[in-house]
Design a protein around this motif. Structure first.
Motif, short mmCIF file in Angstrom:
data_model
loop_
_atom_site.label_atom_id
_atom_site.label_comp_id
_atom_site.label_asym_id
_atom_site.label_seq_id
_atom_site.Cartn_x
_atom_site.Cartn_y
_atom_site.Cartn_z
N ILE A 18 0.84 -1.20 0.00
CA ILE A 18 0.00 0.00 0.00
C ILE A 18 0.87 1.24 0.00
O ILE A 18 1.83 1.34 0.75
CB ILE A 18 -0.96 0.01 1.22
N THR A 20 0.97 5.29 0.75
CA THR A 20 0.27 6.24 1.62
C THR A 20 0.67 7.68 1.33
O THR A 20 0.54 8.54 2.18
CB THR A 20 0.54 5.92 3.10
N ALA A 23 -5.17 6.04 1.01
CA ALA A 23 -4.20 4.99 0.77
C ALA A 23 -4.53 4.32 -0.57
O ALA A 23 -5.68 4.33 -1.02
CB ALA A 23 -4.24 3.98 1.91
N GLU A 41 -7.61 -2.99 5.12
CA GLU A 41 -8.58 -1.93 5.42
C GLU A 41 -8.50 -1.54 6.89
O GLU A 41 -8.50 -0.34 7.23
CB GLU A 41 -10.00 -2.38 5.07
N GLU A 84 -5.93 -1.83 8.91
CA GLU A 84 -4.68 -1.11 9.13
C GLU A 84 -4.78 0.33 8.63
O GLU A 84 -4.31 1.26 9.30
CB GLU A 84 -3.50 -1.81 8.44
N CYS A 85 -5.39 0.53 7.47
CA CYS A 85 -5.53 1.88 6.93
C CYS A 85 -6.44 2.74 7.81
O CYS A 85 -6.14 3.92 8.04
CB CYS A 85 -6.04 1.83 5.49
N ARG A 86 -7.52 2.17 8.33
CA ARG A 86 -8.38 2.90 9.27
C ARG A 86 -7.57 3.28 10.51
O ARG A 86 -7.65 4.41 10.98
CB ARG A 86 -9.57 2.03 9.69
N TYR A 97 -6.66 6.75 7.60
CA TYR A 97 -7.11 6.97 6.22
C TYR A 97 -8.61 6.76 6.13
O TYR A 97 -9.17 5.88 6.77
CB TYR A 97 -6.37 6.04 5.25
N LEU A 128 -9.66 3.81 0.63
CA LEU A 128 -8.62 2.96 0.06
C LEU A 128 -8.94 2.76 -1.41
O LEU A 128 -10.05 2.33 -1.75
CB LEU A 128 -8.59 1.62 0.81
#
Length: 154
Positions: free
Chosen positions: A80, A82, A87, A112, A114-116, A120, A123
């Motif tokens: 990913i 960033t 992301a 998802e 991890e991005c939250r 973020y 995605l």
């Protein structure tokens, strides 16, 4: 089928070389037909792009490269970027012997999460139009088409 549990962990420097080879081969298999490249040209292009995007390997700023593990066993990976407000998935891979078991879905859901956790709000990803398996997975997870490229061979 229930979604298996996976955890994501950062790829290590020693693991990066073999991951890079798999990532380039995967990208080449999609970009070759899309750009009209022969297999050797597609692989050369894929390595060049991977090296351009990751000049410091797994330590490159704004790039997260994780191995997805079921217990102690790696079953795939997720890459990913960033650098933007949202992301962006550059690559997801499920190892060949683990495909068809729900790991793609599990890796996407873990990414998802991890991005939250990192703050973020969305995605994004690109998918080649002939990759119906991936398209179906992404649609089933709630991804929507935000742009589309089309081509007609003459």
């Amino acid at each position: 089928m229930t979604t298996p549990l996976v955890t994501l962990r950062p790829i290590t420097d020693p693991e990066f070389a073999s991951w890079r080879d798999r990532a380039a081969a995967s990208f080449a298999s999609g970009i070759g037909p899309a750009q009209g490249l022969d297999p050797a040209g597609a692989l050369e292009f894929a390595y060049r792009e991977t090296d351009r995007l990751l000049p410091k390997g797994p330590s490159t700023d704004n790039h997260l490269i994780w191995l997805a593990c079921a217990g102690d066993q790696a079953v795939g990976s997720l890459w990913i970027n960033t650098r933007t407000r949202g992301a962006f998935i550059y690559g997801i891979e499920v190892d060949a012997d683990h495909r068809g078991k729900g790991y793609g879905r599990a890796i996407m859901l873990a990414g998802e999460d991890e991005c939250r956790r990192l703050g973020y709000s969305h995605l994004d990803l690109n998918v080649f139009g002939d990759n119906s398996t991936a398209i179906h997975l992404y649609e089933s997870l709630g991804y929507i088409v935000t742009s589309q490229q089309m081509r007609k061979e003459l």
